[in-house]
Design a protein around this motif. Structure first.
Motif, PDB file in Angstrom:
ATOM      1  N   SER A  42      32.245  29.555 -22.472  1.00 33.11           N
ATOM      2  CA  SER A  42      31.597  28.917 -21.059  1.00 33.11           C
ATOM      3  C   SER A  42      30.913  27.136 -21.187  1.00 33.11           C
ATOM      4  O   SER A  42      31.112  26.832 -21.997  1.00 33.11           O
ATOM      5  CB  SER A  42      30.622  29.458 -20.407  1.00 33.11           C
ATOM      6  N   CYS A  46      30.565  24.132 -16.140  1.00 27.71           N
ATOM      7  CA  CYS A  46      31.407  24.769 -15.388  1.00 27.71           C
ATOM      8  C   CYS A  46      30.556  24.992 -14.339  1.00 27.71           C
ATOM      9  O   CYS A  46      30.823  25.847 -13.298  1.00 27.71           O
ATOM     10  CB  CYS A  46      31.732  25.784 -16.037  1.00 27.71           C
ATOM     11  N   ALA A 133      36.730  23.306 -19.591  1.00 30.30           N
ATOM     12  CA  ALA A 133      37.323  24.159 -18.523  1.00 30.30           C
ATOM     13  C   ALA A 133      38.690  25.089 -20.139  1.00 30.30           C
ATOM     14  O   ALA A 133      38.509  25.862 -20.173  1.00 30.30           O
ATOM     15  CB  ALA A 133      37.610  24.320 -17.707  1.00 30.30           C
ATOM     16  N   VAL A 156      34.568  30.016 -16.746  1.00 33.88           N
ATOM     17  CA  VAL A 156      35.231  28.773 -16.529  1.00 33.88           C
ATOM     18  C   VAL A 156      35.652  28.661 -15.162  1.00 33.88           C
ATOM     19  O   VAL A 156      35.872  29.288 -14.376  1.00 33.88           O
ATOM     20  CB  VAL A 156      35.464  27.522 -17.403  1.00 33.88           C
ATOM     21  N   ARG A 157      35.475  27.690 -14.265  1.00 35.14           N
ATOM     22  CA  ARG A 157      36.079  26.903 -13.041  1.00 35.14           C
ATOM     23  C   ARG A 157      36.627  25.403 -13.045  1.00 35.14           C
ATOM     24  O   ARG A 157      34.415  24.619 -14.146  1.00 35.14           O
ATOM     25  CB  ARG A 157      34.899  27.395 -12.294  1.00 35.14           C
ATOM     26  N   ASN A 176      44.832  25.275 -17.372  1.00 35.84           N
ATOM     27  CA  ASN A 176      43.871  25.953 -17.940  1.00 35.84           C
ATOM     28  C   ASN A 176      44.810  27.275 -18.890  1.00 35.84           C
ATOM     29  O   ASN A 176      44.667  26.119 -20.619  1.00 35.84           O
ATOM     30  CB  ASN A 176      42.756  26.384 -17.284  1.00 35.84           C
TER      31      ASN A 176
END
Length: 349
Positions: A42, A46, A133, A156-157, A176
């Motif tokens: 991560s 994010c 991400a 992730v975002r 992604n």
């Protein structure tokens, strides 16, 4: 049989010894600093709010998953990795240079947001998060291919599976999973890669990118009709794209039958060298963004089935990438079931 008879029944010695061995093995590995073979990848980028308008795609999504993992024994068994930023070369394998330049040019410099479509907004920090991400997925591929992890979950975002080669859509800017797939092909010369998308929405961006690439098998279930109203009109030349639309109200029985009857035989026949999961949890019955009725256990069950295929054909290599899931409580429980299955499959170094 009365209770006293049950208590007098002997416990099998072998089973008891295996239980104690597992317990002391975990304690020993923790004491000497060994890590689990599942990576949690991560980035602080994010965890930033991207828009100044109310939006379901919020940083609380990742925070909810992490908090629930902390409350269990699972968090201690994860390798925690900070995601690097994706490179321009890695992005250009998937997205057009014109599109990438346009995204850069549209990033607002003084705060606020830029509306891309009806539900997709670009903020000052969005693109940095999207680049990390995608970088998380690339790094996950490196880890599983180099045996630094058996599998990985990319927390992730923004999500990615609606992002096509040349446009953003559905909260997504960079695809992604597709970036990770192309990295596996370019750097490790893999020729059989499976992508399984179980988000409530059809992964139209991923289909767009791999519609003519037979090296990639795409298996996707989704509610139909529902945004983006695709998945029933595939016209690409790739014979390994399989869409399985579900109807509103479909739940565990229908989904599990689909997986057993369709997904697992197709995967076994394809013999993937690595498996990517576009892991959307918005097909959960408690998520208001869709109308499917899966539960926490379904996501754990599915993961265990995919693990069996990965162990048989792909040396256990799985890269899971967070997509949807917009009820933080349901998301965290479903993701915990999913990640727990990955951890149990990975074991310890």
């Amino acid at each position: 049989m009365i209770a006293s008879d049950f208590l007098r029944r002997p416990v099998p010695v072998g089973k008891m010894l295996r239980t104690y061995l597992r317990f002391f093995k975990r304690r020993f590995f923790r004491s000497i600093g060994y890590k689990g073979r599942t990576a949690w990848i991560s980035s602080p980028h994010c965890r930033v709010a991207f828009t100044t308008v109310p939006h379901p795609e919020q940083p609380e999504r990742i925070a909810a998953i992490e908090q629930l993992l902390h409350q269990s024994h699972l968090w201690a068994r994860l390798q925690k990795i900070d995601a690097p930023e994706v490179s321009d070369v890695q992005l250009a394998r998937v997205h057009s240079l014109r599109y990438l330049a346009d995204l850069e040019n549209r990033v607002p410099q003084q705060g606020g947001t830029v509306k891309i479509d009806e539900d997709t907004y670009l903020g000052r920090d969005t693109l940095a998060a999207a680049r990390h991400a995608a970088g998380a997925v690339v790094h996950a591929v490196d880890m599983v291919m180099r045996k630094h992890a058996k599998n990985a979950f990319c927390a992730v975002r923004p999500p990615g599976h609606h992002a096509a080669a040349d446009h953003a859509s559905g909260f997504c800017f960079i695809n992604n999973t597709a970036v990770g797939v192309m990295h596996a092909i370019a750097e490790y010369r893999l020729q059989r890669i499976a992508v399984i998308d179980f988000d409530v929405h059809h992964g139209d961006g991923t289909e767009n990118i791999f519609a003519n690439d037979p090296r990639v098998m795409l298996i996707s279930s989704f509610e139909s009709p529902l945004y983006p109203f695709t998945g029933t009109d595939y016209r690409g030349s790739n014979p390994n794209v399989f869409n399985f639309p579900l109807k509103a109200g479909d739940g565990s029985a229908v989904f599990r039958h689909l997986v057993r009857a369709q997904w697992l035989p197709k995967l076994a026949s394809f013999r993937p060298q690595i498996i990517f999961l576009s892991a959307g949890f918005d097909a959960h019955s408690e998520d208001d963004i869709g109308h499917l009725c899966l539960n926490d256990a379904d996501f754990g069950w599915l993961t265990r089935k995919i693990v069996l295929i990965a162990d048989r054909h792909a040396q256990g290599r799985i890269v899971s990438v967070l997509e949807g899931g917009y009820n933080p409580e349901a998301l965290s429980r479903a993701a915990k079931a999913h990640i727990g299955a990955l951890i149990r499959a990975g074991g310890w170094f």
